[in-house]
Write an enzyme that holds these catalytic residues in place. Structure first.
Site, PDB file in Angstrom:
ATOM      1  N   ASN A   1       7.421 -14.186  25.163  1.00 17.37           N
ATOM      2  CA  ASN A   1       6.602 -13.805  24.296  1.00 17.37           C
ATOM      3  C   ASN A   1       6.846 -14.967  23.133  1.00 17.37           C
ATOM      4  O   ASN A   1       5.837 -15.532  22.957  1.00 17.37           O
ATOM      5  CB  ASN A   1       6.975 -12.702  23.213  1.00 17.37           C
ATOM      6  CG  ASN A   1       6.529 -11.450  23.576  1.00 17.37           C
ATOM      7  OD1 ASN A   1       5.102 -11.230  23.787  1.00 17.37           O
ATOM      8  ND2 ASN A   1       7.088 -10.818  24.510  1.00 17.37           N
TER       9      ASN A   1
ATOM     10  N   ARG B   1      12.127 -10.952  27.778  1.00 18.00           N
ATOM     11  CA  ARG B   1      10.954 -10.568  26.915  1.00 18.00           C
ATOM     12  C   ARG B   1      10.524 -11.431  25.680  1.00 18.00           C
ATOM     13  O   ARG B   1       9.658 -12.033  25.267  1.00 18.00           O
ATOM     14  CB  ARG B   1      11.142  -8.756  26.387  1.00 18.00           C
ATOM     15  CG  ARG B   1       9.905  -8.520  25.550  1.00 18.00           C
ATOM     16  CD  ARG B   1      10.383  -7.056  25.220  1.00 18.00           C
ATOM     17  NE  ARG B   1      10.628  -6.102  26.189  1.00 18.00           N
ATOM     18  CZ  ARG B   1      11.581  -5.506  26.515  1.00 18.00           C
ATOM     19  NH1 ARG B   1      12.816  -6.077  25.753  1.00 18.00           N
ATOM     20  NH2 ARG B   1      11.934  -4.962  27.549  1.00 18.00           N
TER      21      ARG B   1
ATOM     22  N   SER C   1      15.800  -8.266  30.885  1.00 17.37           N
ATOM     23  CA  SER C   1      14.627  -7.692  30.293  1.00 17.37           C
ATOM     24  C   SER C   1      14.547  -7.996  28.804  1.00 17.37           C
ATOM     25  O   SER C   1      13.546  -8.454  28.260  1.00 17.37           O
ATOM     26  CB  SER C   1      14.125  -6.499  30.496  1.00 17.37           C
ATOM     27  OG  SER C   1      14.901  -5.464  29.858  1.00 17.37           O
TER      28      SER C   1
END
Lengths: 283, 156
Positions: free
Chosen positions: A212, A208, A204
């Protein structure tokens, strides 16, 4: 943009692909043995930038210990104080590793993200392709999952190392077997749960940041498509597309500043949290 | 999204940067921050001490001024008394001196008077003799009449 158009009509697909392909070097039989040289170049460059700026700060602070901090020293001590406070807030144990690690992560990720604020074509097309002659050259290292996974896995390994060191083999194993359900019959279930939890963290963490930044970069590229192959704005339509691209670029760029900062901060904070959990005994 | 050996290279770079930051930069920066914080704290403490010292000195100055004023007042009183004493003594001396001078003057006057009287007495005797000579028309022998003349002079 305009530069693209003068070289001949680039199709939308070519433009996007050009911006999303790494400058890579395969040195082994399998395609796994490939290095994305552009990502590594930016990663190393930003690492040097971070270390260099802090080294300058250390030198200035040594030279003028009695006067108020100036320039680089102010920047370095500002970052250090901010990170140190964050670490102290979320930690109950002191560790010589966590704060420097957090600072390194914050500055490194921030610097690599910030390259995204250059115009999309600047490094890849203007500098690399026209200037140096590289066909492909991605400039934002954090849009490469290899980079984010590399950092996340390093953090993961450090967390495992520290939990093992702090809790000992027994404590480490016990937590794996009897947490969260403290019953021997549920040990297999606990193992499964802990495995998922441990593995989910770096995944994660890496995804992440990658997601992004990749999305942000993609929007930049899409904005760059507006006036693609329209040439010098002789017609009203082409000119308005140029203006639109310019305005959208500014808007998205301004918004992106927040993402750039926020993602660096999140990566740092999560690392601090994971490491402080590794230090804590009771669960 | 293709994962490849870049991960390993990135881990290496990352670990290296962390190591350098942890080993060389972090202690220096935190050290200098702490040192400066200590210096600032010391400076503040010194300033507070200075303030306290200033207050103490001020109260001490006030005390000293008060004592000095008291002493000056006492000295003034003393001087006043001494001056009075001196004036008194001078007056006394002057009075006695004046009395002495007066007495001396009196004595002188008396002496002068006596002398004048004696002189006058002698002259009166001669005068009386010459007057009597003229009246009688012949010379009186002072030797023969000395007794008479002396009686006359004593009578004056």
């Amino acid at each position: 943009m305009a530069a693209e158009a003068t070289q001949g009509p680039a199709t939308v697909t070519e433009y996007i692909q050009h911006h999303l392909t790494n400058w890579s070097w395969q040195f082994g039989q399998s395609s796994f043995w490939t290095l994305n040289l552009d990502s590594l170049f930016w990663s190393a460059l930003m690492g040097l930038l971070f270390l260099g700026s802090f080294a300058i700060a250390v030198r200035t602070s040594k030279r003028s210990i009695d006067s108020a901090p100036t320039g680089f020293q102010k920047y370095a001590e500002g970052v250090v104080t901010m990170v140190d406070n964050n670490v102290k807030d979320s930690m109950h144990v002191s560790s010589p590793l966590i704060a420097p690690l957090a600072i390194t992560i914050f500055c490194l990720v921030l610097f690599m993200n910030a390259v995204d604020l250059f115009p999309v074509d600047f490094w890849s097309t203007v500098v690399a392709e026209r200037g140096v002659g590289l066909e492909n050259f991605k400039s934002v290292a954090t849009t490469d999952p290899n980079i984010t996974f590399g950092m996340a896995i390093t953090v993961f390994l450090l967390v495992q190392y520290y939990s093992f060191k702090m809790k000992g083999a027994g404590g480490y194993g016990k937590e794996f077997l009897f947490h969260p359900f403290d019953h021997w019959a549920l040990a297999p279930f606990n193992i499964l749960l802990n495995l998922v939890e441990q593995i989910a963290r770096p995944v994660s963490l890496a995804l992440r940041l990658f997601g992004n930044m990749y999305a942000g970069e993609l929007v930049m590229i899409l904005i760059g498509l507006f006036a693609l192959s329209k040439g010098w704005p002789f017609s009203v339509g082409a000119a308005s597309l140029w203006v639109l691209q310019f305005v959208l670029g500014i808007l998205w760029g301004s918004f992106h500043v927040i993402i750039v900062l926020l993602q660096a901060f999140i990566f740092m904070m999560l690392t601090i949290v994971y490491l402080s959990m590794a230090h804590e005994h009771s669960h | 999204m293709n994962l490849n050996a870049t991960i390993l290279a990135q881990m290496l770079i990352f670990a290296l940067v962390i190591w350098v930051a942890m080993k060389f930069l972090w202690p220096e920066i935190t050290g200098s921050i702490q040192e400066r914080a200590k210096k600032i704290a010391e400076g503040l403490a010194a300033a507070e001490r200075g303030q306290k010292d200033l207050l103490a000195a001020e109260s001490r100055v006030e005390e000293l001024v008060k004592a000095a004023r008291e002493r000056a007042l006492a000295m003034e009183h003393q001087a006043q008394a001494r001056a009075n004493q001196i004036v008194e003594a001078a007056k006394q001396t002057a009075q006695t001196e004046a009395a002495r001078l007066l007495e001396m003057a009196h004595a002188q006057v008396a002496l002068e008077t006596q002398k004048a009287r004696d002189e006058l007495r002698g002259q009166v005797a001669a005068l009386a003799v010459s007057g009597a000579e003229q009246i009688i028309g012949r010379e009186i022998d002072p030797r023969t009449h000395a007794q008479l003349l002396d009686k006359l002079a004593a009578g004056i």
